[in-house]
Design a protein around this motif. Structure first.
Motif, PDB file in Angstrom:
ATOM      1  N   ALA A 129      14.848 -12.842   0.334  1.00 39.53           N
ATOM      2  CA  ALA A 129      15.101 -13.408  -0.996  1.00 39.53           C
ATOM      3  C   ALA A 129      14.936 -14.922  -0.987  1.00 39.53           C
ATOM      4  N   ALA A 130      15.301 -15.554   0.134  1.00 34.85           N
ATOM      5  CA  ALA A 130      15.176 -17.013   0.226  1.00 34.85           C
ATOM      6  C   ALA A 130      13.750 -17.452   0.531  1.00 34.85           C
ATOM      7  N   ALA A 131      12.971 -16.581   1.167  1.00 30.42           N
ATOM      8  CA  ALA A 131      11.581 -16.927   1.506  1.00 30.42           C
ATOM      9  C   ALA A 131      10.665 -15.776   1.111  1.00 30.42           C
ATOM     10  N   PRO A 132      10.448 -15.568  -0.210  1.00 31.80           N
ATOM     11  CA  PRO A 132       9.691 -14.392  -0.673  1.00 31.80           C
ATOM     12  C   PRO A 132       8.233 -14.369  -0.239  1.00 31.80           C
ATOM     13  N   ASP A 133       7.677 -15.506   0.163  1.00 34.08           N
ATOM     14  CA  ASP A 133       6.263 -15.558   0.560  1.00 34.08           C
ATOM     15  C   ASP A 133       6.054 -15.293   2.045  1.00 34.08           C
ATOM     16  N   ASP A 134       7.129 -15.089   2.805  1.00 38.66           N
ATOM     17  CA  ASP A 134       7.024 -14.881   4.249  1.00 38.66           C
ATOM     18  C   ASP A 134       6.660 -13.413   4.504  1.00 38.66           C
ATOM     19  N   VAL A 135       5.369 -13.147   4.691  1.00 45.19           N
ATOM     20  CA  VAL A 135       4.887 -11.767   4.845  1.00 45.19           C
ATOM     21  C   VAL A 135       5.421 -11.101   6.116  1.00 45.19           C
ATOM     22  N   PRO A 136       5.362 -11.741   7.314  1.00 40.61           N
ATOM     23  CA  PRO A 136       5.901 -11.085   8.512  1.00 40.61           C
ATOM     24  C   PRO A 136       7.373 -10.725   8.377  1.00 40.61           C
ATOM     25  N   LEU A 137       8.164 -11.606   7.747  1.00 37.07           N
ATOM     26  CA  LEU A 137       9.584 -11.328   7.570  1.00 37.07           C
ATOM     27  C   LEU A 137       9.778 -10.113   6.668  1.00 37.07           C
ATOM     28  N   ALA A 149       6.320  -3.247   1.354  1.00 39.78           N
ATOM     29  CA  ALA A 149       4.946  -3.359   1.846  1.00 39.78           C
ATOM     30  C   ALA A 149       3.986  -3.718   0.711  1.00 39.78           C
ATOM     31  N   ALA A 150       4.260  -3.177  -0.476  1.00 41.21           N
ATOM     32  CA  ALA A 150       3.402  -3.486  -1.623  1.00 41.21           C
ATOM     33  C   ALA A 150       3.486  -4.967  -1.994  1.00 41.21           C
ATOM     34  N   VAL A 151       4.702  -5.518  -1.977  1.00 42.07           N
ATOM     35  CA  VAL A 151       4.848  -6.951  -2.271  1.00 42.07           C
ATOM     36  C   VAL A 151       4.140  -7.785  -1.202  1.00 42.07           C
ATOM     37  N   ALA A 152       4.237  -7.349   0.061  1.00 42.17           N
ATOM     38  CA  ALA A 152       3.539  -8.065   1.137  1.00 42.17           C
ATOM     39  C   ALA A 152       2.032  -8.048   0.908  1.00 42.17           C
ATOM     40  N   LEU A 153       1.508  -6.921   0.421  1.00 38.89           N
ATOM     41  CA  LEU A 153       0.074  -6.835   0.162  1.00 38.89           C
ATOM     42  C   LEU A 153      -0.348  -7.707  -1.019  1.00 38.89           C
ATOM     43  N   GLN A 154       0.563  -7.949  -1.951  1.00 40.09           N
ATOM     44  CA  GLN A 154       0.240  -8.864  -3.041  1.00 40.09           C
ATOM     45  C   GLN A 154       0.026 -10.274  -2.503  1.00 40.09           C
ATOM     46  N   HIS A 155       0.850 -10.675  -1.526  1.00 40.55           N
ATOM     47  CA  HIS A 155       0.716 -12.011  -0.940  1.00 40.55           C
ATOM     48  C   HIS A 155      -0.442 -12.088   0.052  1.00 40.55           C
ATOM     49  N   ALA A 156      -0.708 -10.981   0.756  1.00 40.12           N
ATOM     50  CA  ALA A 156      -1.769 -10.980   1.768  1.00 40.12           C
ATOM     51  C   ALA A 156      -2.544  -9.668   1.668  1.00 40.12           C
ATOM     52  N   VAL A 187       1.580  -2.086  -6.928  1.00 38.62           N
ATOM     53  CA  VAL A 187       0.464  -2.956  -6.559  1.00 38.62           C
ATOM     54  C   VAL A 187      -0.472  -3.093  -7.745  1.00 38.62           C
ATOM     55  N   PRO A 188      -0.662  -4.320  -8.290  1.00 38.07           N
ATOM     56  CA  PRO A 188      -1.565  -4.486  -9.431  1.00 38.07           C
ATOM     57  C   PRO A 188      -3.007  -4.282  -9.025  1.00 38.07           C
ATOM     58  N   PRO A 189      -3.893  -3.974  -9.982  1.00 38.04           N
ATOM     59  CA  PRO A 189      -5.303  -3.760  -9.638  1.00 38.04           C
ATOM     60  C   PRO A 189      -5.933  -5.040  -9.105  1.00 38.04           C
ATOM     61  N   ARG A 190      -6.841  -4.890  -8.145  1.00 39.13           N
ATOM     62  CA  ARG A 190      -7.505  -6.055  -7.558  1.00 39.13           C
ATOM     63  C   ARG A 190      -8.506  -6.677  -8.514  1.00 39.13           C
ATOM     64  N   PHE A 191      -9.125  -5.862  -9.380  1.00 39.46           N
ATOM     65  CA  PHE A 191     -10.158  -6.357 -10.284  1.00 39.46           C
ATOM     66  C   PHE A 191      -9.899  -5.828 -11.692  1.00 39.46           C
ATOM     67  N   VAL A 192     -10.400  -6.532 -12.701  1.00 39.02           N
ATOM     68  CA  VAL A 192     -10.282  -6.059 -14.066  1.00 39.02           C
ATOM     69  C   VAL A 192     -11.242  -4.903 -14.267  1.00 39.02           C
ATOM     70  N   ASP A 193     -10.996  -4.134 -15.349  1.00 41.10           N
ATOM     71  CA  ASP A 193     -11.787  -2.916 -15.535  1.00 41.10           C
ATOM     72  C   ASP A 193     -13.048  -3.144 -16.351  1.00 41.10           C
ATOM     73  N   GLY A 194     -13.339  -4.396 -16.695  1.00 44.56           N
ATOM     74  CA  GLY A 194     -14.584  -4.673 -17.395  1.00 44.56           C
ATOM     75  C   GLY A 194     -14.525  -4.471 -18.892  1.00 44.56           C
ATOM     76  N   THR A 195     -13.287  -4.268 -19.450  1.00 40.94           N
ATOM     77  CA  THR A 195     -13.179  -4.051 -20.890  1.00 40.94           C
ATOM     78  C   THR A 195     -12.994  -5.345 -21.654  1.00 40.94           C
ATOM     79  N   GLU A 196     -12.837  -6.497 -20.952  1.00 45.22           N
ATOM     80  CA  GLU A 196     -12.647  -7.759 -21.647  1.00 45.22           C
ATOM     81  C   GLU A 196     -13.922  -8.137 -22.412  1.00 45.22           C
ATOM     82  N   THR A 197     -13.730  -9.012 -23.400  1.00 49.95           N
ATOM     83  CA  THR A 197     -14.861  -9.472 -24.196  1.00 49.95           C
ATOM     84  C   THR A 197     -15.798 -10.283 -23.325  1.00 49.95           C
TER      85      THR A 197
END
Length: 433
Positions: A16-24, A45-52, A114-124
């Motif tokens: 909680a104090a170091a949310p960006d620390d992937v190994p921790l 693990a999903a949050v870790a994959l968002q950072h790395a 885990v959010p999608p890595r790429f958009v789906d191409g529906t944007e204008t």
């Protein structure tokens, strides 16, 4: 959770104090997996994959937590000859190409984490000039709905609140009196002062007091590489505000948006200032009624003088470092979710005079880091105490000092029209002259 081991609880606090620390975070996920808490391990693990996203350890741990078949760790056997080519080895089978695994189901299982890595191409799609195919560019600007933040939520700073009420809010709240005295709704307010002292928060509170939408704009929102596009962005912003009035348009870092044209060597920036002046004046009479323009800057002396003429940003308000009441409220806010004990807030408030709100947040973060490192070394979680916070306050110098050093000369020798009278009074009161 009451049944958690002390080690897991300690690691949770550290993460909680170091949310960006992937190994921790992966270490915590590994312990959760060993404890049979597969769902929690998947989340970590999903949050870790968002950072790395490319971290092999995070991917492997995610697979184990989801019960996916694991790739063999022993060296693969030599490839068998490929019958299609005499004497050639058979290509090794890619384990990622297994047909017996439902990858679509696995994707759905972690889709909420885990959010999608790429958009789906529906944007204008963009046209060749970069402005997009939408004929109404104003739709691209999102106006925040009237928020719940009010001036009462701003800790301390009573003098700022009183000035806001007298110079800006009272005429807006009393339409009959405004009509009686011939006061229009045109004109805006320029907030200036040291960085990190809450000018943006005050602007949101003003929008809340007025029950108006909030549209925050910075230089990056406006500048465009195509000729004429920046000016169009400025126009679209004000058209959006007029269409959704009452609306507060907040121009952040006005010194960048409205820099003195005499000092600007880039014609694009000069054109942006010219367009901004046009929009502040309104295309037609009363076209800006219900549009309240607030701006903020750390260096008002770098703002084009034309922006401060009557009917534009013709009122100014000095936002100073938080007073004692405000500092206590800010410190309480930044310590609310941290493990603390026996903290003497009164002593800390006295030690942080002239600290900005950002400085106070840094004090709390530094004290938390000290306690975290001690906990990691000893293996026992300890609380943040007064000693940690006072030590952090002694290490940090107020970021407002350089600003006052520069502002002192301007207020003393370039106080044309009395714009900096409030600043001069404060400097004399604090004996900074």
């Amino acid at each position: 959770m009451s049944d958690e081991s002390p080690l897991i609880r300690s690691l949770r606090a550290a993460v909680a104090a170091a949310p960006d620390d992937v190994p921790l975070r992966l270490h915590l996920a590994e312990l959760l997996l060993q404890a049979g808490r597969d769902d929690e391990a998947v989340s970590e693990a999903a949050v870790a994959l968002q950072h790395a996203p490319g971290d092999a350890d995070a991917r492997a741990l995610m697979g184990r937590a989801m019960g996916l078949p694991q790739e063999p760790t022993t060296p693969p056997a030599p490839a068998a000859p490929d019958p299609r080519v005499p004497g050639a080895p058979r290509p090794a089978e890619d384990p990622r190409g297994r047909e017996d695994f439902d990858w679509a189901a696995a994707e759905q299982e972690v889709g909420g984490i885990v959010p999608p890595r790429f958009v789906d191409g529906t944007e204008t799609p963009l046209t060749v000039d970069g402005l997009g195919d939408d004929p109404d560019g104003a739709d691209a600007w999102d106006v925040d709905a009237p928020g719940a933040v009010r001036l009462a939520d701003v800790g301390g700073m009573q003098e700022v609140k009183d000035r806001l009420e007298a110079a800006f809010l009272a005429p807006m709240r009393n339409p009959e009196l405004r009509k009686l005295y011939g006061k229009s709704l045109r004109g805006g307010l320029l907030l200036y002062g040291p960085p990190g002292c809450g000018k943006t928060f005050i602007a949101r509170a003003v929008a809340g007091e007025l029950g108006a939408g909030f549209l925050s704009i910075s230089l990056s929102d406006i500048l465009d590489m195509y000729i004429g596009a920046s000016e169009k962005n400025v126009h679209d912003i004000f058209e959006t505000a007029r269409a959704q009035a009452p609306c507060v348009v907040f121009l952040d870092e006005l010194d960048a948006l409205g820099a003195k044209r005499s000092r600007s060597h880039h014609s694009g920036l000069r054109n942006v200032v010219n367009q901004l002046l046009t929009e502040l004046d309104g295309i037609a009479a009363d076209s800006n009624d219900g549009v309240f323009v607030l701006a903020a800057t750390n260096v008002p002396w770098d703002v084009d003088i034309a922006l401060r003429r009557p009917g534009r940003l013709d009122r100014t308000l000095l936002v100073l470092p938080p007073d004692a009441t405000a500092r206590e409220a800010i410190l309480r806010y930044h310590l609310r979710d941290r493990p603390i004990e026996a903290v003497d807030l009164g002593k800390l408030v006295k030690a942080t005079e002239d600290f900005s709100g950002a400085d106070l947040a840094h004090v709390c973060e530094t004290a938390a880091e000290t306690a975290l490192l001690d906990s990691a070394r000893t293996g026992t979680v300890r609380m943040i105490d007064t000693r940690d916070l006072m030590g952090a306050a002694r290490q940090i110098r107020p970021s407002t000092d350089p600003w006052f050093a520069a502002a002192r000369n301007v207020a003393t020798f370039a106080n044309d029209g009395g714009m900096y009278d409030d600043l001069l009074a404060y400097l004399k009161r604090k004996r900074k002259l």
